[in-house]
Scaffold this motif. Structure first.
Motif, PDB file in Angstrom:
ATOM      1  N   GLY A 271      -8.468  -1.914  21.272  1.00 35.99           N
ATOM      2  CA  GLY A 271      -8.073  -1.121  20.115  1.00 35.99           C
ATOM      3  C   GLY A 271      -6.573  -0.971  20.006  1.00 35.99           C
ATOM      4  O   GLY A 271      -5.836  -1.178  20.978  1.00 35.99           O
ATOM      5  N   LYS A 272      -6.124  -0.624  18.832  1.00 34.17           N
ATOM      6  CA  LYS A 272      -4.715  -0.344  18.556  1.00 34.17           C
ATOM      7  C   LYS A 272      -4.650   0.896  17.675  1.00 34.17           C
ATOM      8  O   LYS A 272      -5.537   1.122  16.841  1.00 34.17           O
ATOM      9  N   GLU A 273      -3.603   1.693  17.871  1.00 40.04           N
ATOM     10  CA  GLU A 273      -3.430   2.861  17.014  1.00 40.04           C
ATOM     11  C   GLU A 273      -1.944   3.105  16.780  1.00 40.04           C
ATOM     12  O   GLU A 273      -1.097   2.654  17.550  1.00 40.04           O
ATOM     13  N   ARG A 274      -1.659   3.837  15.688  1.00 38.74           N
ATOM     14  CA  ARG A 274      -0.278   4.154  15.333  1.00 38.74           C
ATOM     15  C   ARG A 274      -0.190   5.599  14.884  1.00 38.74           C
ATOM     16  O   ARG A 274      -1.111   6.110  14.241  1.00 38.74           O
ATOM     17  N   THR A 275       0.932   6.228  15.228  1.00 40.58           N
ATOM     18  CA  THR A 275       1.178   7.586  14.766  1.00 40.58           C
ATOM     19  C   THR A 275       2.241   7.567  13.671  1.00 40.58           C
ATOM     20  O   THR A 275       3.091   6.657  13.631  1.00 40.58           O
ATOM     21  N   TYR A 276       2.209   8.563  12.806  1.00 33.03           N
ATOM     22  CA  TYR A 276       3.075   8.579  11.627  1.00 33.03           C
ATOM     23  C   TYR A 276       3.766   9.928  11.489  1.00 33.03           C
ATOM     24  O   TYR A 276       3.136  10.981  11.575  1.00 33.03           O
ATOM     25  N   SER A 277       5.080   9.867  11.298  1.00 32.24           N
ATOM     26  CA  SER A 277       5.870  11.065  11.026  1.00 32.24           C
ATOM     27  C   SER A 277       6.944  10.681  10.004  1.00 32.24           C
ATOM     28  O   SER A 277       7.816   9.858  10.307  1.00 32.24           O
ATOM     29  N   PRO A 278       6.873  11.207   8.799  1.00 26.95           N
ATOM     30  CA  PRO A 278       5.913  12.197   8.317  1.00 26.95           C
ATOM     31  C   PRO A 278       4.502  11.598   8.151  1.00 26.95           C
ATOM     32  O   PRO A 278       4.327  10.379   8.214  1.00 26.95           O
ATOM     33  N   GLU A 279       3.529  12.467   7.965  1.00 26.05           N
ATOM     34  CA  GLU A 279       2.140  12.033   7.833  1.00 26.05           C
ATOM     35  C   GLU A 279       1.937  11.190   6.581  1.00 26.05           C
ATOM     36  O   GLU A 279       2.661  11.299   5.602  1.00 26.05           O
ATOM     37  N   ILE A 280       0.916  10.332   6.644  1.00 24.32           N
ATOM     38  CA  ILE A 280       0.537   9.530   5.475  1.00 24.32           C
ATOM     39  C   ILE A 280      -0.102  10.440   4.435  1.00 24.32           C
ATOM     40  O   ILE A 280      -0.993  11.226   4.748  1.00 24.32           O
ATOM     41  N   GLN A 281       0.354  10.294   3.191  1.00 22.84           N
ATOM     42  CA  GLN A 281      -0.167  11.121   2.110  1.00 22.84           C
ATOM     43  C   GLN A 281      -0.824  10.301   0.998  1.00 22.84           C
ATOM     44  O   GLN A 281      -1.455  10.866   0.108  1.00 22.84           O
TER      45      GLN A 281
END
Length: 382
Positions: A271-281
């Motif tokens: 698996g792969k994952e990504r974090t987002y800042s600012p959040e996805i809107q």
């Protein structure tokens, strides 16, 4: 210069002798339309209906993915990983029945089937809930006739579960897997050593393991359309073009697969994952990110020569509330487009942008080497 894969210089593959191991007796057991068959067993009124295992898109804002379908539905062109809404277009409404999946029930029945396997051998290699390899070269019943043993397994499964299965019998796992798909449902097919090359000669190259659309196009450019064409290509040519996969294609064209049945195969996931800042809107950004993550997962699966039959979508919002949703399919997943398609369907069904999205992840699990995948065959029947 050859590339290096898994710490092995590919030049070394040229020195590996072909090992037929024709003394082995391998059975591949594949339950027929397993999830759908279990549901029909539980609800006999569905017997003559087109049963699709998926959430009803009419009650789910048009969303949903087909997990599997019974043979009535398949005759209309319905298959796993298809959007459930498409099944509505293919099947007359008076025949179509959507049934949401009940995986706890399927696991319970799968365990029951495996108890039958253990009456025959401890050399059992599960692929998924509905498939397994059995090495019966030395078996608990002391039965030298593999066909009789396969018949007993098939009859015992029906007696105890009221479900049917199809069996492939051969001297290696590759050919046993190929054979079990030949005469479904309720089939028993054997490929003996003296039949293997004739059997593979006319097999379309698309039905050889690991040959996706891109590899298929390259093979066609080389005028390779069947096993008979493939067997004419020098080993060096295949390895230069396809690295380790070329070596495996060279072996399989000759009916060779040296991999043993492994009784304790370790389940893995990629698996792969990504974090987002600012959040996805915005949903369009979610879509683009899932496409990117799916591509990364596909590349890792290709690198490790694995594919799987369960996809997990992970979502975390700005309040750090994490949600995971999974979808099982009856075809192996290893291409970015396949992975994204299911991840996107899961998002459309369960995703929520109300609190923004801080993390997205895609994982493929229930993994197995790409040596085996579902194919249909038109030869040798017993």
């Amino acid at each position: 210069m050859f590339n290096v894969l898994g710490g092995v210089d590919l030049a070394e593959w040229l020195e590996v002798p072909l090992q037929y191991h024709t003394e082995r007796k391998i059975i591949h057991v594949d339950m027929d339309a397993f999830y759908a068959s279990v549901e029909i067993r539980e609800h006999p009124e569905l017997k003559n209906k087109a049963v699709v295992i998926a959430h009803d898109p009419r009650k789910n804002h048009g969303h949903g993915v087909v997990t599997t379908a019974n043979y009535v539905a398949r005759r209309y062109g319905v298959h796993s990983a298809m959007p459930a809404a498409q099944a509505l277009k293919l099947i007359p409404s008076n025949e179509l029945v959507f049934v949401p999946p009940h995986f706890d029930l399927y696991r319970q029945v799968s365990n029951q089937v495996h108890q039958i396997f253990h009456q025959v051998t401890e050399m059992i290699e599960p692929i998924s809930l509905d498939e397994a390899f059995l090495d019966v070269t030395h078996n608990k019943k002391q039965e030298p006739n593999t066909i009789k043993l396969a018949k007993w397994i098939q009859q015992q499964i029906f007696k105890e579960t009221h479900l049917t299965c199809s069996l492939g019998i051969s001297y290696n796992k590759f050919l046993a897997k190929v054979a079990s798909d030949h005469n479904k449902p309720i089939g028993r097919t054997i490929i003996r050593p003296e039949q293997a090359l004739v059997f593979l000669h006319d097999l379309p190259i698309e039905q050889f393991f690991g040959v996706g659309k891109k590899t298929q196009a390259v093979l066609h450019d080389l005028n390779i359309y069947t096993g008979g064409d493939l067997i004419k290509v020098p080993q060096m040519t295949l390895i230069r073009r396809f690295n380790k996969m070329g070596f495996i294609m060279y072996q399989h064209a000759r009916g060779v697969d040296d991999s043993p049945v492994q009784g304790q195969r370790k389940r893995r996931s990629i698996g792969k994952e990504r974090t987002y800042s600012p959040e996805i809107q915005a949903e369009e950004r979610v879509k683009r990110q899932l496409q990117l993550i799916s591509q990364l997962v596909a590349e890792e699966l290709a690198k490790k020569q694995l594919h799987g039959r369960v996809l997990v979508l992970k979502m975390r919002n700005s309040d750090f509330v994490t949600t995971t949703k999974r979808q099982s399919v009856d075809q192996y997943l290893n291409e970015a487009e396949q992975i994204f398609k299911i991840a996107w369907q899961l998002w459309q069904t369960y995703g929520d942008l109300a609190d923004g999205i801080r993390l997205l992840g895609v994982t493929v699990t229930d993994l197995y080497p790409q040596s085996f995948e579902n194919i249909d065959l038109p030869l040798f029947e017993q």
